[in-house]
Design a protein around this motif. Structure first.
Motif, PDB file in Angstrom:
ATOM      1  N   GLU A  67       0.849  -1.196   0.000  1.00 24.02           N
ATOM      2  CA  GLU A  67       0.000   0.000   0.000  1.00 24.02           C
ATOM      3  C   GLU A  67       0.879   1.238   0.000  1.00 24.02           C
ATOM      4  OE1 GLU A  67      -3.180   0.332  -0.240  1.00 24.02           O
ATOM      5  OE2 GLU A  67      -3.929  -1.695   0.132  1.00 24.02           O
ATOM      6  N   GLY A  68       0.366   2.319  -0.551  1.00 27.80           N
ATOM      7  CA  GLY A  68       1.057   3.597  -0.511  1.00 27.80           C
ATOM      8  C   GLY A  68       1.960   3.822  -1.705  1.00 27.80           C
ATOM      9  N   GLU A  69       2.610   4.973  -1.702  1.00 21.89           N
ATOM     10  CA  GLU A  69       3.489   5.373  -2.799  1.00 21.89           C
ATOM     11  C   GLU A  69       4.804   5.934  -2.264  1.00 21.89           C
ATOM     12  OE1 GLU A  69       1.343   8.071  -5.279  1.00 21.89           O
ATOM     13  OE2 GLU A  69      -0.104   6.556  -5.958  1.00 21.89           O
ATOM     14  N   PRO A  70       5.606   5.077  -1.615  1.00 25.37           N
ATOM     15  CA  PRO A  70       6.910   5.552  -1.137  1.00 25.37           C
ATOM     16  C   PRO A  70       7.838   5.821  -2.314  1.00 25.37           C
ATOM     17  CG  PRO A  70       6.768   3.178  -0.914  1.00 25.37           C
ATOM     18  CD  PRO A  70       5.410   3.637  -1.342  1.00 25.37           C
ATOM     19  N   THR A  71       8.799   6.697  -2.098  1.00 31.01           N
ATOM     20  CA  THR A  71       9.772   6.977  -3.158  1.00 31.01           C
ATOM     21  C   THR A  71      10.901   5.959  -3.156  1.00 31.01           C
ATOM     22  OG1 THR A  71      10.966   8.492  -1.696  1.00 31.01           O
ATOM     23  CG2 THR A  71       9.262   9.442  -3.120  1.00 31.01           C
ATOM     24  N   SER A  72      11.189   5.347  -1.981  1.00 27.36           N
ATOM     25  CA  SER A  72      12.263   4.356  -1.900  1.00 27.36           C
ATOM     26  C   SER A  72      12.134   3.587  -0.593  1.00 27.36           C
ATOM     27  CB  SER A  72      13.636   5.036  -1.956  1.00 27.36           C
ATOM     28  OG  SER A  72      13.845   5.842  -0.806  1.00 27.36           O
ATOM     29  N   PHE A  73      12.917   2.505  -0.492  1.00 32.22           N
ATOM     30  CA  PHE A  73      13.001   1.801   0.786  1.00 32.22           C
ATOM     31  C   PHE A  73      14.414   1.290   1.000  1.00 32.22           C
ATOM     32  CE2 PHE A  73      11.832  -1.994  -1.826  1.00 32.22           C
ATOM     33  CZ  PHE A  73      12.802  -2.894  -1.409  1.00 32.22           C
ATOM     34  N   ASP A  74      14.768   1.100   2.277  1.00 30.09           N
ATOM     35  CA  ASP A  74      15.966   0.380   2.686  1.00 30.09           C
ATOM     36  C   ASP A  74      15.513  -0.968   3.232  1.00 30.09           C
ATOM     37  OD1 ASP A  74      17.287   2.725   2.091  1.00 30.09           O
ATOM     38  OD2 ASP A  74      17.711   3.242   4.194  1.00 30.09           O
ATOM     39  N   LEU A  75      16.265  -2.016   2.927  1.00 30.41           N
ATOM     40  CA  LEU A  75      15.978  -3.329   3.500  1.00 30.41           C
ATOM     41  C   LEU A  75      16.857  -3.514   4.727  1.00 30.41           C
ATOM     42  CD1 LEU A  75      14.537  -6.086   3.304  1.00 30.41           C
ATOM     43  CD2 LEU A  75      16.510  -6.897   1.991  1.00 30.41           C
ATOM     44  N   VAL A  96      16.262   1.753  -2.539  1.00 31.93           N
ATOM     45  CA  VAL A  96      15.652   0.950  -3.601  1.00 31.93           C
ATOM     46  C   VAL A  96      14.466   1.726  -4.169  1.00 31.93           C
ATOM     47  CG1 VAL A  96      14.516  -1.228  -4.161  1.00 31.93           C
ATOM     48  CG2 VAL A  96      16.354  -1.161  -2.448  1.00 31.93           C
ATOM     49  N   THR A  97      14.464   1.947  -5.457  1.00 31.58           N
ATOM     50  CA  THR A  97      13.409   2.761  -6.081  1.00 31.58           C
ATOM     51  C   THR A  97      12.594   1.990  -7.109  1.00 31.58           C
ATOM     52  OG1 THR A  97      14.993   3.574  -7.720  1.00 31.58           O
ATOM     53  CG2 THR A  97      14.671   4.911  -5.728  1.00 31.58           C
ATOM     54  N   SER A  98      12.956   0.745  -7.391  1.00 29.05           N
ATOM     55  CA  SER A  98      12.218  -0.085  -8.341  1.00 29.05           C
ATOM     56  C   SER A  98      11.613  -1.264  -7.591  1.00 29.05           C
ATOM     57  CB  SER A  98      13.149  -0.581  -9.450  1.00 29.05           C
ATOM     58  OG  SER A  98      12.450  -1.390 -10.387  1.00 29.05           O
ATOM     59  N   PHE A  99      10.282  -1.408  -7.651  1.00 32.66           N
ATOM     60  CA  PHE A  99       9.588  -2.416  -6.867  1.00 32.66           C
ATOM     61  C   PHE A  99       8.781  -3.333  -7.806  1.00 32.66           C
ATOM     62  CE2 PHE A  99      10.679   0.849  -4.037  1.00 32.66           C
ATOM     63  CZ  PHE A  99       9.905   2.006  -4.253  1.00 32.66           C
ATOM     64  N   PRO A 100       8.643  -4.621  -7.449  1.00 31.96           N
ATOM     65  CA  PRO A 100       9.329  -5.322  -6.360  1.00 31.96           C
ATOM     66  C   PRO A 100      10.772  -5.632  -6.719  1.00 31.96           C
ATOM     67  CG  PRO A 100       7.983  -6.868  -7.572  1.00 31.96           C
ATOM     68  CD  PRO A 100       7.708  -5.517  -8.172  1.00 31.96           C
ATOM     69  N   LYS A 101      11.572  -5.939  -5.699  1.00 32.10           N
ATOM     70  CA  LYS A 101      12.958  -6.313  -5.908  1.00 32.10           C
ATOM     71  C   LYS A 101      13.205  -7.678  -5.294  1.00 32.10           C
ATOM     72  CE  LYS A 101      17.772  -4.835  -5.454  1.00 32.10           C
ATOM     73  NZ  LYS A 101      18.713  -3.758  -5.093  1.00 32.10           N
ATOM     74  N   PHE A 131      13.436  -9.584   8.686  1.00 31.20           N
ATOM     75  CA  PHE A 131      13.614  -8.558   7.666  1.00 31.20           C
ATOM     76  C   PHE A 131      12.441  -7.588   7.691  1.00 31.20           C
ATOM     77  CE2 PHE A 131      16.191 -12.053   5.929  1.00 31.20           C
ATOM     78  CZ  PHE A 131      17.351 -11.374   5.600  1.00 31.20           C
ATOM     79  N   PHE A 132      12.743  -6.308   7.476  1.00 33.64           N
ATOM     80  CA  PHE A 132      11.690  -5.303   7.411  1.00 33.64           C
ATOM     81  C   PHE A 132      12.157  -4.151   6.523  1.00 33.64           C
ATOM     82  CE2 PHE A 132      14.408  -3.929  10.835  1.00 33.64           C
ATOM     83  CZ  PHE A 132      14.373  -2.540  10.833  1.00 33.64           C
ATOM     84  N   THR A 133      11.249  -3.262   6.218  1.00 37.68           N
ATOM     85  CA  THR A 133      11.571  -2.134   5.348  1.00 37.68           C
ATOM     86  C   THR A 133      11.581  -0.830   6.130  1.00 37.68           C
ATOM     87  OG1 THR A 133       9.235  -1.948   4.760  1.00 37.68           O
ATOM     88  CG2 THR A 133      10.669  -3.148   3.229  1.00 37.68           C
ATOM     89  N   SER A 134      12.363   0.087   5.623  1.00 42.56           N
ATOM     90  CA  SER A 134      12.345   1.473   6.076  1.00 42.56           C
ATOM     91  C   SER A 134      11.990   2.306   4.855  1.00 42.56           C
ATOM     92  CB  SER A 134      13.711   1.876   6.631  1.00 42.56           C
ATOM     93  OG  SER A 134      13.723   3.240   7.016  1.00 42.56           O
ATOM     94  N   PHE A 135      10.776   2.833   4.830  1.00 49.17           N
ATOM     95  CA  PHE A 135      10.283   3.578   3.678  1.00 49.17           C
ATOM     96  C   PHE A 135      10.630   5.055   3.774  1.00 49.17           C
ATOM     97  CE2 PHE A 135       6.962   0.171   3.256  1.00 49.17           C
ATOM     98  CZ  PHE A 135       7.356  -0.239   1.993  1.00 49.17           C
ATOM     99  N   LYS A 136      10.853   5.670   2.628  1.00 49.33           N
ATOM    100  CA  LYS A 136      10.974   7.114   2.549  1.00 49.33           C
ATOM    101  C   LYS A 136       9.858   7.634   1.660  1.00 49.33           C
ATOM    102  CE  LYS A 136      14.261  10.887   1.785  1.00 49.33           C
ATOM    103  NZ  LYS A 136      15.666  11.240   1.402  1.00 49.33           N
ATOM    104  N   LEU A 137       9.116   8.625   2.153  1.00 50.62           N
ATOM    105  CA  LEU A 137       8.020   9.210   1.400  1.00 50.62           C
ATOM    106  C   LEU A 137       8.487  10.469   0.679  1.00 50.62           C
ATOM    107  CD1 LEU A 137       5.094   8.826   3.969  1.00 50.62           C
ATOM    108  CD2 LEU A 137       5.990   7.168   2.327  1.00 50.62           C
TER     109      LEU A 137
END
Length: 297
Positions: A67-75, A96-101, A131-137
């Motif tokens: 869900e949502g529209e983050p610009t990137s994430f860190d794993l 990471v800016t291309s999803f899914p990876k 494992f979890f994500t850290s999203f940047k909006l």
């Protein structure tokens, strides 16, 4: 019958809804939309870490956006030892800016991410990696799925309440299990059997042995059970036993607890030699994998 509680989810962190009562004015508190990840196991890949094959490890999974529209994430990931020590978070990928990876995490990646782990000698059966994500909006907001204690970073009761996406990914370190009969001693403080993932009944403890499920739990008087449950004695603090059988040559056994609707469930799990493997008091066990480990000799 017990009162059935209806829980309305507000995904704080991921969907922060700060509303106020109508005071007759014109003020409006805005809704800030966040994001949810979606982890998926790559087809044919192991969903566990075998202690004997740690140096040849390859944990294959994908990370997408639920869900949502983050610009990137860190794993990122935490390492939780069987003794309860928490390492990390370690970072496995950034921006990471291309999803899914898709990922294939190796033992070298894990050793590089956690300074406390230098070789397989530092890894024990019962450890797990989360494992979890850290999203940047777009506005620069950073949203971590887990907080610094490795706990859910939003206000819903727990991750099991959200079923559409896998929003964290765990691998347990396992060994081939000791074969034999395992005894599950079940308790209910209210005396009316188990209400787990259904407020009137629900699933039991599910033990998956090499892909084959066995299920045990106390019957509930409120709805029929979908498995062969164990009838509970009427009255306060009902106590019953059930048996799980692990055959010779089994490679993997995973124990899953469905949850506790009212905080009334307790249980102990004993191995084939009547050794105590896990003890959970009333209301202590959360939904998810149970740390039950007895390696084959």
């Amino acid at each position: 019958m017990k009162n059935i509680k209806i829980i309305t989810f507000i995904l704080a962190i991921f969907m922060l809804n700060t509303s106020c009562e109508n005071d007759g004015g014109t003020s409006v508190i805005p809704l800030d939309n966040g994001a949810l990840p979606d982890f998926n196991l790559v087809a044919g890949s192991d969903d566990f870490i075998k202690i004997g094959g740690f140096n040849n490890l390859s944990l294959k999974f994908t990370v997408g956006i639920g869900e949502g529209e983050p610009t990137s994430f860190d794993l990122k990931a935490f390492w939780l030892t069987a003794a309860g020590d928490l390492y990390g978070p370690g970072t496995f990928d950034t921006n990471v800016t291309s999803f899914p990876k898709e990922y294939a995490i190796t033992s070298t990646d894990i050793f590089n991410a956690f300074s406390e782990l230098n070789s397989v000698a530092d890894v024990s059966v019962g450890d797990r990696i989360m494992f979890f994500t850290s999203f940047k909006l777009a506005d620069g907001t950073v949203l971590d799925v887990l907080n610094s204690n490795g706990e859910p970073n939003y206000y819903a009761a727990d991750f099991s309440q959200i079923t559409d996406y896998t929003i964290k990914f765990e691998y347990f370190v396992i060994c081939p299990p000791q074969p034999g009969n395992y005894r599950v001693v079940m308790h209910d403080s209210f005396g009316d059997g188990w209400q787990t993932d259904d407020p009137n009944g629900g699933s039991g403890i599910i033990v998956t042995v090499d892909g084959v499920d066995q299920e045990v739990g106390m019957c509930s008087p409120y709805i029929p059970s979908t498995f062969e449950c164990t009838p509970s004695a009427d009255g306060f603090e009902a106590d019953e036993d059930a048996i799980i059988t692990i055959p010779e040559g089994a490679l993997k056994a995973t124990w899953n607890f469905p949850g506790d609707a009212y905080g009334e469930i307790g249980f102990e799990i004993y191995g084939p030699g009547d050794e105590l493997l896990l003890e959970s008091g009333f209301g202590e066990a959360g939904a998810g994998v149970l740390p039950v480990t007895l390696c084959a000799q």
